[in-house]
Scaffold this motif. Sequence first.
Motif, short mmCIF file in Angstrom:
data_model
loop_
_atom_site.label_atom_id
_atom_site.label_comp_id
_atom_site.label_asym_id
_atom_site.label_seq_id
_atom_site.Cartn_x
_atom_site.Cartn_y
_atom_site.Cartn_z
N UNK A 130 0.84 -1.21 0.00
CA UNK A 130 0.00 0.00 0.00
C UNK A 130 0.87 1.26 0.00
N UNK A 131 1.97 1.22 0.75
CA UNK A 131 2.87 2.37 0.81
C UNK A 131 3.40 2.70 -0.58
N UNK A 132 3.85 1.71 -1.31
CA UNK A 132 4.42 1.97 -2.63
C UNK A 132 3.34 2.33 -3.65
N UNK A 133 2.14 1.84 -3.46
CA UNK A 133 1.05 2.24 -4.34
C UNK A 133 0.77 3.73 -4.17
N UNK A 134 0.74 4.17 -2.91
CA UNK A 134 0.53 5.60 -2.65
C UNK A 134 1.68 6.45 -3.17
N UNK A 135 2.90 5.94 -3.05
CA UNK A 135 4.08 6.69 -3.50
C UNK A 135 4.07 6.88 -5.01
#
Length: 267
Positions: free
Chosen positions: A259-264
């Motif tokens: 999820x973190x990398x999707x948001x990034x």
Amino acid sequence: MSNLEGRRIGIAAERKAEVISKMIRNKGGIPVIYPLQGMQHLDEDTSRKNIHDFLEKPFDWVVLTTGIGAVTLEDAAKKAGVHKEFLNKLHQTQLAVRGRKTMQWLKENSLQAEIVSPDGTMESLLSAFSTNANQEDIFLQAYNQDDARLKDSLDHLGYSVYLSQPYYYEKPLDKVINSLKCDIADLYLDTVVFTSKTQVRNLFNDESGREILVKAFNHKVLPAAIGKVTAGELSAQGITDVLQPVDSKMGAMVVAIDHHYRQAQSP
């Protein structure tokens, strides 16, 4: 395409490292294992003596700080043929505990705690004891990372503390520590997953390269922690933004990283 596709995820754990690795691979990530926990040793002689002393001496409180410690003491009681006596005395003694696994052990043995750390930290337990200090006797189960600090804190509050150390951790191999340090400093890894404060302390075991490690974590390499205690140890080292899933489980951690990398990547 998964947001972990092609990303290198360092795993500082040894226990369950393969389980985490499989989850990461399933999302296209590349797991790299650095066993920073160190070898765990169960001390049977010490455990046997701890059980004998617990049954022979009066205690107002039993403080259990880890599930492994509780299980190790129980196993020692079984081998000594005093399992029933051990559990009976626990039922008759006030209990204070921290940690999800310790609470699970209590539940399995139909035990209830008078004090439970609300956030899983020893600081919360010590806070509870600081308001109730009246020279009571405490049987404290700890291990080599925390024993002196915890005992000294309770002694300072006026308690009489018996220290039980049924297990301890050896320091991990220097080559493992140095390998992870280099891969963080060189930005070879995208993320490093920590599952215990012991792993964090072993990474920052000396001052060499500390500033470089902290800078890498704060600007490029994502530090991910399972549990508030682990996240707190990373923060104590100067790392400002630690990824910590609400649910302290392996699967939730992998989902949180994805999820973190999707948001990034979002515009």
